[in-house]
Design a protein around this motif. Structure first.
Motif: not given
Length: 359
Positions: A37-53
């Motif tokens: 639900s978040f823009p890629r530019s926000l490495d904090t909140i969007y980044g949580a999904a990257d950490v998970f994956a």
């Protein structure tokens, strides 16, 4: 020597060293898509999904891969629950309160006005009844949930004009996330539920008078200080925000047991990493914003008191009208009551002392 003799004679340590134990890498390959639900530019909140994956991929030896897609790539930011519910995507990373329109109880899983702080909310979900109650609720939507990060206490947002009394809320076009808009509306404001990637333009053009997002690190990245001079605190509607991974129940139940365990472990890693990033990065960003002449102001006590009173009136009404809310909220508030008592003696007294010191 056959496998059974090896296990008997060598023990588990020897088996592992010999590589003879069953391993996750023997599982078949799985490919999922995650709609954020978040823009890629926000490495904090969007980044949580990257950490998970990444954690899922690493722990599965590359057999279980999840591609992460920013808001708008696969579906709109606020369309992700429908996407998971109907199986268009296997999972999402989102803020539960975005979906209070489906049922106000969604908000309890994320953040409600004058709710728990991040430590307390995580405790309720992990070791209290919160995890069980929310999972029972989400089952009605074909969803299995896992924690997905916490922002900590948030700021109160960016305003074009000063807020000196509750009267200044009347007529205010305020971008405010999810459920808290119900309180603002009752106070005479005009809540706007706008995705993070669209807030700056709305504030710059004057479509809205004020906007809140999360806190200094993200807000600075989004540039809100360039279009609104007054930065208020605290975000009384978000003493913390629990983010969640929602997974389609059929997709999750089809996973082998090893992968189910990996999903839970990866979600917990993302939860801890995300909170750590916010706590580490917000102080420096706040200093920079103040250095750039941002006017950081506390909401007046009259505004806080009026907001609290309005919120409690809303909760009383929801207890009468929404049985899902009543069931979950009763447990939530009882847990919070004990947490506030404990924090008063330990956490809060220590924090208050340290804040008076010159470090």
């Amino acid at each position: 020597m056959d496998r059974r003799s090896l296990i008997k004679k060598a023990g588990i340590a020897g088996v592992l060293a010999a590589g003879a134990a069953p391993a996750v890498h023997a599982q078949t390959a799985v490919r999922w898509r995650l709609a954020s639900s978040f823009p890629r530019s926000l490495d904090t909140i969007y980044g949580a999904a990257d950490v998970f994956a990444k954690a899922v991929k690493d722990m599965s030896g590359g057999k279980f891969e999840i591609s992460v897609h920013a808001a708008g790539e696969l579906m709109p930011a606020f369309g992700v629950v429908d996407g998971v519910q109907n199986g268009t995507v296997e999972m999402t990373h989102t803020a539960p309160y975005y979906f209070f329109g489906k049922n106000e109880a969604f908000a309890i899983g994320g953040a409600i006005p004058f709710g728990m702080n991040s430590r307390q909310l995580t405790a309720w979900i992990i070791d209290g009844n919160g995890g069980k109650l929310m999972r029972e609720f989400y089952a009605k939507y074909n969803i299995i949930n896992f924690v997905g990060g916490n922002t900590g206490a948030q700021m109160g947002g960016w305003f074009r004009k000063e807020i000196k009394s509750p009267a200044d809320i009347k007529g205010l076009k305020f971008r405010i996330g999810g459920f808290a808009g119900k309180v603002i509306e009752r106070m005479g404001g005009v809540p706007q539920n706008i995705p993070g990637g669209e807030i700056y333009q709305a504030l710059e053009k004057g479509t809205i008078d004020a906007a809140e997002w999360i806190g200094p690190y993200d807000d600075q990245k989004l540039g809100f200080n360039k279009v609104a001079p007054f930065y208020y605190y605290p975000g009384w509607w978000e003493g913390s925000l629990n983010l969640e991974f929602y997974i389609n129940d059929k997709a999750f139940n089809a996973l082998p047991s090893e992968y189910k365990a990996i999903v839970q472990a990866a979600a917990h890693e993302a939860h801890v990493v995300t909170q750590g990033r916010y706590d580490a990065r917000n102080p420096g960003a706040l200093k920079q914003l103040v250095g750039a002449k941002t006017k950081v102001l506390a909401f007046p006590p009259t505004v806080m008191d009026a907001s609290f009173k309005t919120t409690m009136e809303l909760y009383a009404q929801l207890n009468e009208s929404n049985p899902d809310w009543k069931k979950i909220y009763a447990d939530y508030r009882n847990f919070q009551r004990d947490q506030v008592l404990w924090f008063r003696f330990a956490e809060s007294s220590f924090d208050n002392f340290m804040q008076r010191q010159k470090l």
